[in-house]
Design a protein around this motif. Structure first.
Motif: not given
Length: 374
Positions: A10-21, A307-319
């Motif tokens: 969620g933090a990375w989605l907010v940063l990526g979309l709402l932090r002035g690109r 359940a632990v791996l998927v959100p971690g991997a998604v956040a890491w890839l978005v980062m």
């Protein structure tokens, strides 16, 4: 751990979309205005113990292809390595070299030198403040002035920093990335911007606006002087522009981790306004946003828990995806984006060390000078 992983997503989605690109690298000089009468410019270079680098950078300033009147002033900030002598030998009559007295109480050495250089420059339309380690392309000044004449009072470019050693390649692109995360360039560049920032290596400021804001004396004790200058200009209605450079590059070598550590630690805690609360929030934020994704990814892999791996991997890839444009800008391989958590850990430790230095009474130490300032 799954909950922490989804918080990171969620933090990375907010940063990526709402932090002035902030992750984009497309903020280069704005459209260049057609100039009928070229304004006068003084290039002011504060220099302390820079004899080894001015031989490469001063010639780039003295050979600017600028159509108007330009003067170069190097302010020798009480160097002990012969910076003034070397500079005079390079510049001859084309360069003014001056040395101010010892900084008064409450002044940083650099800002005291800058103030002295501006006074020495006399009546000009613009002041270009550039560090002694910054090399400029031959048309750099012309482009900066054209950008300013298009309606800006402070035009600043983040110089291309050196990335030749292993540690420089690991730390430097992330340094610019984190700066853009703190001060998204697009937000700074809005006509009604609330965010103010500048990059100290290359700042062209309209002298009349700077004088109206109170001059350099109004920020005389600032450690992070570039951001302080931007806020000062903005406070009196001045319009800012900040972006990445094309022909402005730093020749400063920081080959060892210790060199980079000292450079960052000297300003990290001042950036947090010496606040233990902001320090704790920063450490927590770095932990959740940058460190939790790889930790949960590895933990989920080891125990076989999707359940632990998927959100971690998604956040890491978005980062990693947000870091990739900066790596491309610096010519680094894109898979290196996956190492950003390791660099973030280094920055966390540097920030904690910056606070430790302050709490131990060491203050800020730079170029052999120690002072405690705001």
């Amino acid at each position: 751990m799954a909950v922490v992983g989804w918080i990171a997503v969620g933090a990375w989605l907010v940063l990526g979309l709402l932090r002035g690109r902030f992750w984009c690298t497309d903020q280069r000089l704005p459209p260049l205005a057609a100039v009928q009468r070229w304004p006068s410019v003084a290039i002011v270079v504060p220099a302390r113990n820079e004899a080894g680098v001015v031989t490469a950078t001063l010639p780039t300033l003295l050979s600017q292809r600028y159509p108007g009147r330009v003067r170069v002033v190097l302010v020798d900030d009480n160097s002990t390595d012969g910076t003034a002598h070397v500079s005079r030998r390079i510049g001859g009559t084309s360069l003014t070299v001056t040395t101010p007295a010892t900084p008064p109480e409450g002044w940083s050495g650099k800002l005291w030198a800058v103030d002295h250089g501006i006074a020495e420059a006399g009546e000009v339309d613009y002041i270009l403040l550039t560090d002694a380690d910054i090399a400029h392309g031959p048309d750099s000044l012309t482009a900066l002035v054209q950008a300013a004449e298009g309606g800006h009072d402070l035009v600043s470019q983040m110089a291309m920093l050196r990335t030749e050693t292993l540690w420089e390649r690991l730390v430097v692109p992330a340094f610019v990335y984190f700066f853009a995360l703190l001060y998204p360039f697009r937000r700074v560049n809005r006509p009604t911007a609330a965010t103010a920032a500048a990059a100290g290596g290359c700042m062209l400021v309209r002298r009349e606006v700077l004088a109206r804001a109170g001059g350099v004396a109004a920020i005389r004790g600032a450690v992070i002087d570039d951001v302080a200058l931007a806020r000062l200009v903005q406070s009196c209605g001045g319009r800012l522009w900040l972006g990445l450079a094309g022909s402005v590059r730093s020749l400063r070598a920081c080959p060892r981790l210790a060199d980079l550590w000292h450079m960052i630690a000297r300003s990290a805690y001042p950036q947090l306004r010496y606040s233990p609360v902001l320090l704790a929030g920063t450490v927590l934020g770095l932990g959740v946003v940058f460190l939790a994704p790889p930790v949960t990814t590895v933990a989920g892999t080891l125990v076989g828990d999707l359940a632990v791996l998927v959100p971690g991997a998604v956040a890491w890839l978005v980062m990693a995806a947000t870091f990739a444009p900066m790596l491309r800008y610096y010519g680094r391989p894109l898979p290196a984006a996956l190492l950003l958590p390791a660099t973030a850990l280094l920055y966390m430790l540097m920030t904690l060390d910056s606070a430790r230095r302050h709490w131990s009474g060491r203050g800020t130490v730079w170029k052999g000078r120690s002072y405690s300032i705001r």
